[in-house]
Design a protein around this motif. Structure first.
Motif, mmCIF file in Angstrom:
data_model
loop_
_atom_site.group_PDB
_atom_site.id
_atom_site.type_symbol
_atom_site.label_atom_id
_atom_site.label_comp_id
_atom_site.label_asym_id
_atom_site.label_seq_id
_atom_site.Cartn_x
_atom_site.Cartn_y
_atom_site.Cartn_z
ATOM 1 N N THR A 2 132.887 27.408 81.649
ATOM 2 C CA THR A 2 131.454 27.466 81.897
ATOM 3 C C THR A 2 131.057 26.296 82.791
ATOM 4 O O THR A 2 131.454 25.166 82.544
ATOM 5 C CB THR A 2 130.668 27.381 80.572
ATOM 6 N N LEU A 3 130.281 26.589 83.819
ATOM 7 C CA LEU A 3 129.799 25.539 84.714
ATOM 8 C C LEU A 3 128.424 25.076 84.267
ATOM 9 O O LEU A 3 127.562 25.890 83.947
ATOM 10 C CB LEU A 3 129.690 26.064 86.144
ATOM 11 N N PHE A 39 131.493 28.121 93.295
ATOM 12 C CA PHE A 39 131.354 27.952 91.849
ATOM 13 C C PHE A 39 132.372 28.820 91.105
ATOM 14 O O PHE A 39 132.968 28.386 90.126
ATOM 15 C CB PHE A 39 129.941 28.318 91.394
ATOM 16 N N GLU A 40 132.554 30.043 91.571
ATOM 17 C CA GLU A 40 133.511 30.958 90.932
ATOM 18 C C GLU A 40 134.934 30.417 91.042
ATOM 19 O O GLU A 40 135.702 30.469 90.078
ATOM 20 C CB GLU A 40 133.414 32.343 91.568
ATOM 21 N N ARG A 41 135.293 29.887 92.216
ATOM 22 C CA ARG A 41 136.635 29.306 92.388
ATOM 23 C C ARG A 41 136.832 28.117 91.462
ATOM 24 O O ARG A 41 137.907 27.938 90.888
ATOM 25 C CB ARG A 41 136.847 28.887 93.847
ATOM 26 N N ILE A 42 135.797 27.317 91.302
ATOM 27 C CA ILE A 42 135.878 26.172 90.391
ATOM 28 C C ILE A 42 136.052 26.656 88.959
ATOM 29 O O ILE A 42 136.908 26.153 88.226
ATOM 30 C CB ILE A 42 134.617 25.283 90.508
ATOM 31 N N ALA A 43 135.269 27.632 88.550
ATOM 32 C CA ALA A 43 135.312 28.131 87.179
ATOM 33 C C ALA A 43 136.668 28.742 86.825
ATOM 34 O O ALA A 43 137.126 28.627 85.689
ATOM 35 C CB ALA A 43 134.205 29.157 86.950
ATOM 36 N N THR A 44 137.313 29.370 87.796
ATOM 37 C CA THR A 44 138.582 30.043 87.511
ATOM 38 C C THR A 44 139.802 29.143 87.694
ATOM 39 O O THR A 44 140.895 29.527 87.281
ATOM 40 C CB THR A 44 138.751 31.302 88.383
ATOM 41 N N GLY A 45 139.641 27.992 88.291
ATOM 42 C CA GLY A 45 140.791 27.114 88.478
ATOM 43 C C GLY A 45 140.417 25.729 88.921
ATOM 44 O O GLY A 45 140.768 25.326 90.030
ATOM 45 N N PRO A 46 139.726 24.978 88.095
ATOM 46 C CA PRO A 46 139.256 23.656 88.514
ATOM 47 C C PRO A 46 140.385 22.682 88.858
ATOM 48 O O PRO A 46 140.217 21.819 89.715
ATOM 49 C CB PRO A 46 138.441 23.161 87.319
ATOM 50 N N PRO A 65 129.243 23.579 106.265
ATOM 51 C CA PRO A 65 129.719 22.195 106.132
ATOM 52 C C PRO A 65 129.239 21.537 104.835
ATOM 53 O O PRO A 65 128.535 20.528 104.846
ATOM 54 C CB PRO A 65 129.126 21.511 107.369
ATOM 55 N N TYR A 66 129.608 22.130 103.731
ATOM 56 C CA TYR A 66 129.194 21.641 102.412
ATOM 57 C C TYR A 66 130.403 21.613 101.486
ATOM 58 O O TYR A 66 131.379 22.326 101.688
ATOM 59 C CB TYR A 66 128.125 22.553 101.795
ATOM 60 N N ALA A 67 130.278 20.810 100.442
ATOM 61 C CA ALA A 67 131.277 20.755 99.393
ATOM 62 C C ALA A 67 130.561 20.670 98.051
ATOM 63 O O ALA A 67 129.447 20.166 97.974
ATOM 64 C CB ALA A 67 132.189 19.545 99.568
ATOM 65 N N VAL A 68 131.219 21.180 97.046
ATOM 66 C CA VAL A 68 130.718 21.072 95.674
ATOM 67 C C VAL A 68 131.574 20.014 94.986
ATOM 68 O O VAL A 68 132.799 20.140 94.935
ATOM 69 C CB VAL A 68 130.831 22.423 94.930
ATOM 70 N N TYR A 69 130.943 18.970 94.508
ATOM 71 C CA TYR A 69 131.638 17.914 93.791
ATOM 72 C C TYR A 69 131.434 18.155 92.302
ATOM 73 O O TYR A 69 130.325 18.468 91.862
ATOM 74 C CB TYR A 69 131.092 16.546 94.190
ATOM 75 N N PHE A 70 132.514 17.994 91.537
ATOM 76 C CA PHE A 70 132.408 18.285 90.112
ATOM 77 C C PHE A 70 133.402 17.457 89.319
ATOM 78 O O PHE A 70 134.356 16.905 89.844
ATOM 79 C CB PHE A 70 132.638 19.788 89.858
ATOM 80 N N VAL A 71 133.141 17.397 88.017
ATOM 81 C CA VAL A 71 134.022 16.769 87.059
ATOM 82 C C VAL A 71 134.444 17.868 86.097
ATOM 83 O O VAL A 71 133.604 18.635 85.602
ATOM 84 C CB VAL A 71 133.304 15.640 86.296
ATOM 85 N N GLU A 72 135.749 17.936 85.847
ATOM 86 C CA GLU A 72 136.262 18.974 84.949
ATOM 87 C C GLU A 72 135.988 18.610 83.500
ATOM 88 O O GLU A 72 136.088 17.490 83.082
ATOM 89 C CB GLU A 72 137.762 19.135 85.176
#
Length: 72
Positions: A2-3, A39-46, A65-72
């Protein structure tokens, strides 16, 4: 997985989408779709995204020209 999307990130996406819409009608929809795909790519394989500073990971957004930064 879950994101949890921070409110600030949500506002950033809305602001960028508005900017793209002003440049070309309909482009905001493509931008939001690309963000959603990220977001979907992150959710399925962070773990597939390399770590940067400390625990921070980065997923590039396709076609923009964007990126999504996240913490697992």
């Amino acid at each position: 997985m879950t994101l949890l999307i921070r409110l600030e990130a949500h506002y950033d996406v809305l602001e960028a989408a508005g900017w793209y819409e002003q440049r070309q009608p309909g482009l905001s929809l493509q931008f939001v779709a690309a963000i959603s795909e990220g977001f979907e790519r992150i959710a399925t394989g962070p773990a597939r995204f390399a770590r940067g500073h400390r625990e921070l990971r980065r997923a590039l957004v396709s076609k923009f020209p964007y990126a999504v930064y996240f913490v697992e």
